[in-house]
Design an enzyme around this catalytic site. Sequence first.
Site, short mmCIF file in Angstrom:
data_model
loop_
_atom_site.label_atom_id
_atom_site.label_comp_id
_atom_site.label_asym_id
_atom_site.label_seq_id
_atom_site.Cartn_x
_atom_site.Cartn_y
_atom_site.Cartn_z
N SER A 154 0.86 -1.19 0.00
CA SER A 154 0.00 0.00 0.00
C SER A 154 0.90 1.23 0.00
CB SER A 154 -0.84 -0.02 1.28
OG SER A 154 -1.56 1.18 1.43
N TYR A 158 -3.20 -0.45 10.70
CA TYR A 158 -3.24 -0.86 9.29
C TYR A 158 -1.90 -0.54 8.62
CZ TYR A 158 -4.39 -1.15 4.36
OH TYR A 158 -4.37 -1.47 3.03
O1 NJP Z 1 -10.70 -4.98 -0.48
P1 NJP Z 1 -12.03 -5.88 -0.52
P2 NJP Z 1 -9.55 -4.69 -1.53
N1 NJP Z 1 -9.88 -14.98 4.91
O2 NJP Z 1 -12.66 -5.67 0.82
C1 NJP Z 1 -10.79 -11.24 1.59
C2 NJP Z 1 -5.09 -3.80 -0.13
N2 NJP Z 1 -5.26 -2.37 -0.42
O3 NJP Z 1 -9.68 -5.48 -2.76
O4 NJP Z 1 -13.38 -13.81 2.72
C3 NJP Z 1 -9.92 -15.00 3.57
O5 NJP Z 1 -12.83 -5.59 -1.74
C4 NJP Z 1 -12.24 -10.93 1.22
O6 NJP Z 1 -12.92 -12.17 0.96
P3 NJP Z 1 -14.10 -12.81 1.89
C5 NJP Z 1 -5.80 -4.28 1.11
O7 NJP Z 1 -5.09 -4.00 2.27
C6 NJP Z 1 -6.47 -1.87 -0.74
O8 NJP Z 1 -9.42 -3.25 -1.64
O9 NJP Z 1 -15.01 -13.44 0.90
N3 NJP Z 1 -10.16 -13.92 2.83
C7 NJP Z 1 -12.06 -10.17 -0.07
O10 NJP Z 1 -11.96 -11.05 -1.17
C8 NJP Z 1 -5.87 -5.77 0.83
O11 NJP Z 1 -4.68 -6.39 1.24
C9 NJP Z 1 -6.60 -0.52 -0.99
O12 NJP Z 1 -14.71 -11.69 2.66
C10 NJP Z 1 -10.39 -12.77 3.47
C11 NJP Z 1 -10.70 -9.47 0.11
O13 NJP Z 1 -10.04 -10.10 1.21
C12 NJP Z 1 -5.98 -5.82 -0.68
O14 NJP Z 1 -5.63 -4.56 -1.18
C13 NJP Z 1 -5.49 0.30 -0.92
C14 NJP Z 1 -10.36 -12.66 4.86
C15 NJP Z 1 -10.86 -8.00 0.43
O15 NJP Z 1 -11.46 -7.36 -0.65
C16 NJP Z 1 -7.36 -6.18 -1.18
O16 NJP Z 1 -8.30 -5.25 -0.69
C17 NJP Z 1 -4.28 -0.24 -0.59
C18 NJP Z 1 -10.10 -13.83 5.59
N4 NJP Z 1 -10.07 -13.83 6.93
C19 NJP Z 1 -4.17 -1.58 -0.34
N5 NJP Z 1 -10.64 -11.38 5.21
C20 NJP Z 1 -7.89 0.13 -1.32
N6 NJP Z 1 -8.95 -0.60 -1.61
O17 NJP Z 1 -7.96 1.37 -1.37
C21 NJP Z 1 -10.80 -10.71 4.06
O18 NJP Z 1 -3.22 0.56 -0.50
N7 NJP Z 1 -10.65 -11.53 3.01
#
Ligand code: NJP
Length: 239
Positions: free
Chosen positions: A138, A151
């Site tokens: 990030s 975070y």
């Molecule tokens: O977020 P979101 P992003 N076990 O909420 C999964 C980084 N990032 O795509 O389990 C397994 O749409 C969840 O799946 P589900 C951020 O830190 C973002 O933006 O079905 N999976 C979903 O597929 C992260 O590392 C921004 O709920 C788990 C996914 O994670 C990455 O990008 C900026 C889980 C999250 O999708 C993806 O985030 C930045 C678990 N315990 C970095 N918990 C930004 N969006 O602005 C969650 O700098 N997931």
Amino acid sequence: MKKLNIFITGASSGIGKSAAIELCKSGHNICGFARRSDKLKDISEQLSSEDGEFLITEGDVRNAIDVDKAVAQMTKKWGGIDVIIPNAGLGKFNPLDKGTIEEWKLMVDVNIKGVLQTLNSCLPHLLKSKGHVVNIGSLASRQVFHNSGVYCATKHFILAMSESIRMEFSGKLAVTTINPGAVNTEFISHTDNDDLRTEYEPKFEAGMSPKFIADAIVEAVNSGGRGIYSEITLRPDRR
Ligand code: NJP
């Protein structure tokens, strides 16, 4: 181009989902892992017969058994792992004096321990294939922002791990860190502090599309033999 077998955690929404789709469209086989398998099924519907295969694996990155099971399914189906994208992660924004120990621990459990679990479960396969780790950092991997201290710490961890992999597995593994700014995904919806969520939502909505980040991931994954992108930083075009 060689067809690669790629493991993506957090493939059910946002960056992970978009990366899964774009990598399948560029011909690779993807194992998508997340808790919401119904959302993973949506991905299959967006693919055509010319794309790579998509394997759905349901689980939680905090559970070693879930991750090991997915890795076993993937290696049984395709024989190995060439790339991992430990993308599952979340941010719960709050000033330090309002944040709860539960939300701090959740970010550590998913963003740090979940990434370590994924790496640990996949490492023997990656070493066999001389594979590639694409970590999702990030802008918060280098900078610290108000209301997101824990975070930011978890994302500083990502950069440290990437550097460690680069040094310790020189000649054996490739590693890339993708460092995005605000991306328009479900990310901000996880913040429980209503005032902050309401304040930040428009900033994330005006952020980059997940496809823009996925295109950079595809570029990094397909760079093999030509060079390795150590880091890619992507910022919203605010002009
Ligand atoms: O977020 P979101 P992003 N076990 O909420 C999964 C980084 N990032 O795509 O389990 C397994 O749409 C969840 O799946 P589900 C951020 O830190 C973002 O933006 O079905 N999976 C979903 O597929 C992260 O590392 C921004 O709920 C788990 C996914 O994670 C990455 O990008 C900026 C889980 C999250 O999708 C993806 O985030 C930045 C678990 N315990 C970095 N918990 C930004 N969006 O602005 C969650 O700098 N997931």
